[in-house]
Design an enzyme around this catalytic site. Structure first.
Site, PDB file in Angstrom:
ATOM      1  N   SER A 200       0.731  -0.935  -0.163  1.00  0.00           N
ATOM      2  CA  SER A 200       0.021   0.005   0.093  1.00  0.00           C
ATOM      3  C   SER A 200       0.661   1.410  -0.114  1.00  0.00           C
ATOM      4  O   SER A 200       1.900   1.205   0.380  1.00  0.00           O
ATOM      5  CB  SER A 200      -0.862  -0.064   1.212  1.00  0.00           C
ATOM      6  OG  SER A 200      -1.346   1.318   1.529  1.00  0.00           O
ATOM      7  N   TYR A 213      -2.173  -0.872  10.694  1.00  0.00           N
ATOM      8  CA  TYR A 213      -2.180  -1.329   9.072  1.00  0.00           C
ATOM      9  C   TYR A 213      -0.963  -0.956   8.352  1.00  0.00           C
ATOM     10  O   TYR A 213      -0.342  -1.734   7.488  1.00  0.00           O
ATOM     11  CB  TYR A 213      -3.701  -0.641   8.464  1.00  0.00           C
ATOM     12  CG  TYR A 213      -3.734  -0.910   6.888  1.00  0.00           C
ATOM     13  CD1 TYR A 213      -4.292  -1.925   6.550  1.00  0.00           C
ATOM     14  CD2 TYR A 213      -3.436  -0.059   5.973  1.00  0.00           C
ATOM     15  CE1 TYR A 213      -4.447  -2.367   5.182  1.00  0.00           C
ATOM     16  CE2 TYR A 213      -3.395  -0.157   4.774  1.00  0.00           C
ATOM     17  CZ  TYR A 213      -4.262  -1.140   4.293  1.00  0.00           C
ATOM     18  OH  TYR A 213      -4.339  -1.576   2.768  1.00  0.00           O
TER      19      TYR A 213
END
Length: 308
Positions: A200, A213
């Site tokens: 990401s 995360y």
């Protein structure tokens, strides 16, 4: 080109047609409302584009056998659809509460004449990870593409709001499951096989609401590079794709704070969130022999957000 008469919010312009990336999709303004549970693609407003009415295959993965985690919606679903249209057979995983989405993706793949199997289960379960690979190999008659895409993302305002349960679940799903799946898959992967991990933009530009995360995504980058060095001499390539703000059920189902949803993706240079189908060609490229000299790479697909 696909019939434009479908009742859908998605584009029917295929990915090979010249088009302005700024206006290919509108800059969406999602409502500041959370989806219940883990979120269903079927319940999203506005709808995400999985490429079901637009992705055009060219035979780049003919005869390949792919296992995709989190393949029922979002990036995983778009990748599964693209792989099938490129000629691959697919096994995809999903959480039991997301069966409606999984069945929809399976229907699309079956319409392409490809083999597809949907397997429900939780990537936090060690036994499921091991059994999943065995079932995929049995269904497909082998395995040569592993896409580690399943992920967990829960936004909170401060680290004090991250419970031990959330922290452990996020690490179990996002990074520990990758180790377990790769270990289970390796005995079946022949030279020419590929492993693709989903990381990401959060690995480079962590949001203050996604500390747990984002740290897993940085770990995935490092895991990808280290593993790629280990497996390259065996003819197995390992790479990663790093999405930016992509409109998937993960976002309204807790991945963003509700008040942040209306502005989701608007800060990118393209001025809009990305759609799952815009990620699929990156996975196709990394899975295909065209990328035979690409090893240990993290391919950023993020609308222009600057990253290392």
């Amino acid at each position: 080109m696909v019939d434009a008469s479908h009742d859908t919010d998605t584009t029917t312009t295929d990915q090979l047609t010249l088009q302005d990336p700024v206006s290919r999709y509108p800059s969406i303004t999602p409502p500041a409302e959370a989806l219940p549970g883990t979120g269903l693609d079927a319940e999203m407003a506005p709808k995400a584009d999985l490429g079901e009415h637009s992705y055009r295959g060219t035979g780049r993965l003919e005869g390949r056998k792919a296992l995709i985690t989190g393949g029922d919606s979002g990036i995983g679903a778009a990748t599964a659809i693209a792989f099938a249209r490129e000629g691959a057979d697919v096994v995809l995983t999903y959480l039991e509460q997301e069966e409606e989405d999984a069945k929809n993706v399976a229907r699309i793949i079956e319409a392409e004449g490809r083999t597809v199997e949907t397997i429900p289960g939780d990537l936090r379960d060690k036994k499921f990870c091991k059994d999943l690979v065995a079932k995929a190999v049995e269904t497909l008659g082998g395995l040569d593409i592993l896409v580690n895409n399943g992920g967990k993302q829960v936004a909170v305002e401060g680290i004090e709001n991250i419970t031990d349960e959330q922290l452990e679940a996020t690490y179990d799903v996002n990074i520990l499951a990758m180790f377990r799946l790769v270990k289970a898959a390796l005995p079946h992967l022949e030279p020419g096989s590929t492993i693709i991990n989903t990381t990401s933009i959060q690995a480079y530009e962590p949001s203050e609401t996604l500390v747990d995360y984002a740290s897993t995504k940085a770990a995935i980058n490092n895991f990808t590079k280290g593993l790629s060095q280990q497996l390259a001499p065996k003819g197995i390539r390992v790479n990663a794709v790093a999405p930016g703000p992509i409109w998937t059920p993960l976002q309204p189902a807790g991945g963003q704070l509700p008040d942040d949803l209306p502005e989701f993706g608007k800060a990118t240079p393209l001025g809009r969130a990305g759609q799952p189908t815009e990620l699929a060609p990156a996975y196709v490229f990394l899975a295909s022999p065209e990328s035979s000299y690409v090893v240990g790479e993290t391919l950023n697909v993020n609308g222009g957000m600057v990253s290392p």
